[in-house]
Write an enzyme that holds these catalytic residues in place. Structure first.
Site, short mmCIF file in Angstrom:
data_model
loop_
_atom_site.label_atom_id
_atom_site.label_comp_id
_atom_site.label_asym_id
_atom_site.label_seq_id
_atom_site.Cartn_x
_atom_site.Cartn_y
_atom_site.Cartn_z
N SER A 238 1.00 -1.11 -0.12
CA SER A 238 -0.07 -0.04 0.12
C SER A 238 1.03 0.98 -0.01
O SER A 238 2.00 1.11 0.12
CB SER A 238 -0.93 0.01 1.24
OG SER A 238 -0.01 0.37 2.48
N LYS A 239 0.30 2.29 -0.08
CA LYS A 239 0.89 3.70 -0.10
C LYS A 239 2.03 3.72 1.08
O LYS A 239 2.89 4.50 0.89
CB LYS A 239 0.00 4.71 0.00
CG LYS A 239 -0.36 5.28 -1.36
CD LYS A 239 -1.18 6.63 -1.39
CE LYS A 239 -1.41 7.09 -2.72
NZ LYS A 239 -2.57 8.07 -2.93
N ARG A 240 1.66 3.31 2.22
CA ARG A 240 2.66 3.13 3.36
C ARG A 240 3.90 2.91 2.83
O ARG A 240 4.89 3.05 3.46
CB ARG A 240 2.05 2.08 4.43
CG ARG A 240 1.47 2.61 5.66
CD ARG A 240 1.01 1.65 6.49
NE ARG A 240 0.51 0.57 5.88
CZ ARG A 240 1.07 -0.89 5.85
NH1 ARG A 240 2.13 -0.69 6.55
NH2 ARG A 240 0.52 -1.75 5.27
N GLY A 242 5.52 3.39 0.33
CA GLY A 242 6.09 4.34 -0.63
C GLY A 242 5.55 4.26 -2.05
O GLY A 242 4.06 4.06 -1.68
#
Ligand code: GLU
Length: 469
Positions: A238-240, A242
């Site tokens: 996920s965006k977490r 990067g």
């Protein structure tokens, strides 16, 4: 049988690396079999689909070079076809109108859950003919009651699901719109899809879709359900973690070749080969060599591949990709050296094209300030004489090439009776603005004598100001 594969994203967000890998596998399989690759945009969810997302998907596919032979098709343009087939199933008694109110269905589900059963529609309206007039209804598919569905998945092997586990799926909502599973089935059939390559999150849809295909008298494609991509911490990517959008990788300075090579190896292998050109991928790819387990994304490896391709692709190709970054930074390349020449001396000093552009700006525009630390160390009063002398010896060079430039720098050091570093470091900071650059002969060779003299003068002014302050 001719091979047709497809990629069928829902335009509810950017093209992420998971989707890109599925698209790549689907594309590679079509290419490896001399088949066709279809792009279909599944935009029936009107609330969540956006034009920006559609464009982002097309951009991502284009940037990766995953060209489509047919499409892009848009499901919203095919509603008449879906409706006609729903009517056909109704006429043939293979689908039926269900007048159950949502509250009623909720109550049944609560009851089932309380009993520890899987919530499912109990078939209440399957055989009823006492249809009320003017009441809203959905249309459900009559799933077979007996038997089972068997899938020979190319990745997961044999999967068997009993029909008793499947309830009668809604194929048309009460507002008259067809549902996702129905549209997919019709499209795969109409588009002649022979192999469905998609994410494993769709595996539960597959037996239902197969039953609908059978009811329509359509051929059943082969299936390959690709596992998920996880972050390096083992959690769903996920965006977490990067960047997850394909275009973010472009913006971060990755080459599409690197990302493709990285993605193909994330779950697929051919011996212990790590580096694959697209042609080699096509030559060796097979659905049966895709692994079953989830793969973890490893940015270090992607960087390694990016460095590899920056150094080994034809320099004109790397230059074209790098130019995008200079343009993006608003740097005009026209008055400076050929980008190919800059890449030749800078490529092995960086991890990405973005970094390459960032550390190469001094070839194309004057910098506002010297790097503070480098200037503090090297642009000191003792450097004044070195800079003045080397400016003279450089201006005296006739044929401007690395050898003569190197000699001119040596000559200045000899005249002053000092080591090379005492001349080279102040010169480097004066000309490039920082203490890091490729060796001075090849660096200065890409700039004009006049530009170098101008920057040395600027450094001398800097030293003078420093003395006076
Ligand atoms: N539209 C679906 C998605 O984006 C894919 C459907 C399919 O591949 O069958 O998840």
């Amino acid at each position: 049988m001719s091979v047709v594969t497809r990629f069928a994203p829902s335009p509810t967000g950017y093209l992420h690396v998971g989707g890109a890998r599925t698209a790549l596998y689907s594309w590679l399989y079509a290419k490896s079999q001399g088949g066709e690759f279809v792009l279909r945009i599944e935009d029936t969810d009107l609330e969540r689909s956006t034009d920006d997302a559609k464009q982002a998907i097309l951009d991502g596919m284009q940037w990766l070079g995953l060209t489509w032979d047919k499409g892009p098709y848009y499901q919203t343009e095919r509603f008449d076809r879906y409706k006609a087939l729903i009517q056909q199933l109704l006429d043939e008694g293979k689908a039926y109108k269900c007048f159950m109110r949502p509250e009623e269905l909720d109550a049944i589900r609560e009851e089932q859950k309380a009993k520890g059963e899987k919530p499912r529609y109990p078939g209440t309206w399957r055989d009823r003919t006492d249809h009320p007039a003017d009441e809203p209804f959905v249309i459900r598919f009559k799933n077979p009651l007996e038997g089972s569905v068997v899938i020979q998945d190319h990745i997961r092997g044999k999967i068997e699901i009993n029909n008793s586990e499947l309830d009668d799926l809604i194929i048309q909502r009460s507002d008259g719109s067809p549902t996702y599973n129905f549209c997919v089935v019709v499209d795969d059939w109409d588009m002649g899809v022979s192999h469905v390559v998609r994410g494993e999150d769709h595996i539960n849809n597959t037996p239902r879709q197969i039953n609908i295909l059978k009811a329509l008298g359509a051929p059943i494609p082969e299936y390959a359900h690709v596992s998920m991509i996880l972050g390096d911490d083992g959690k769903k990517l996920s965006k977490r973690h990067g960047a997850v959008s394909v275009m973010q990788y472009r913006d971060d300075g990755f080459l599409p070749q690197a990302l493709l090579n990285y993605l193909v190896r994330l779950g697929w292998s051919h011996g212990d080969q790590e580096i694959f050109s697209v042609d080699e991928m096509i030559e060796h790819f097979s659905l049966d060599d895709i692994g079953q387990s989830a793969s973890a994304f490893n940015t270090e490896k992607l960087i390694w591949l990016n460095q590899h391709y920056m150094k080994t692709l034809p320099v004109s190709e790397v230059a074209a990709r790098a130019k995008w970054h200079f343009d993006h930074m608003g740097i005009d390349l026209s008055g400076g050296p050929a980008l190919e020449a800059v890449i030749a001396i800078q490529a092995d000093r960086v991890k990405t094209l973005k970094e390459l552009a960032e550390i190469s700006t001094y070839f194309y525009q004057d910098f506002a300030d010297f790097d503070e630390k480098a200037a503090k160390k090297h642009l000191r009063p003792v450097a004044k004489q070195a800079l003045l002398t080397v400016k003279e010896t450089l201006l005296a060079v006739d044929k401007w090439d690395p050898e003569n430039i190197g000699n001119a720098i040596n000559q200045a050091a000899e005249i002053l009776g000092v080591g090379m570093g005492k001349v080279g470091m102040p010169l480097r900071v004066a000309v490039t603005g920082s203490g890091n650059s490729p060796s001075l002969d090849i660096t200065l060779n890409l700039l004009s004598k006049e530009k170098i003299a101008e920057r040395i003068d600027k450094a001398l002014t800097f030293i003078a100001n420093r003395e006076n302050s």
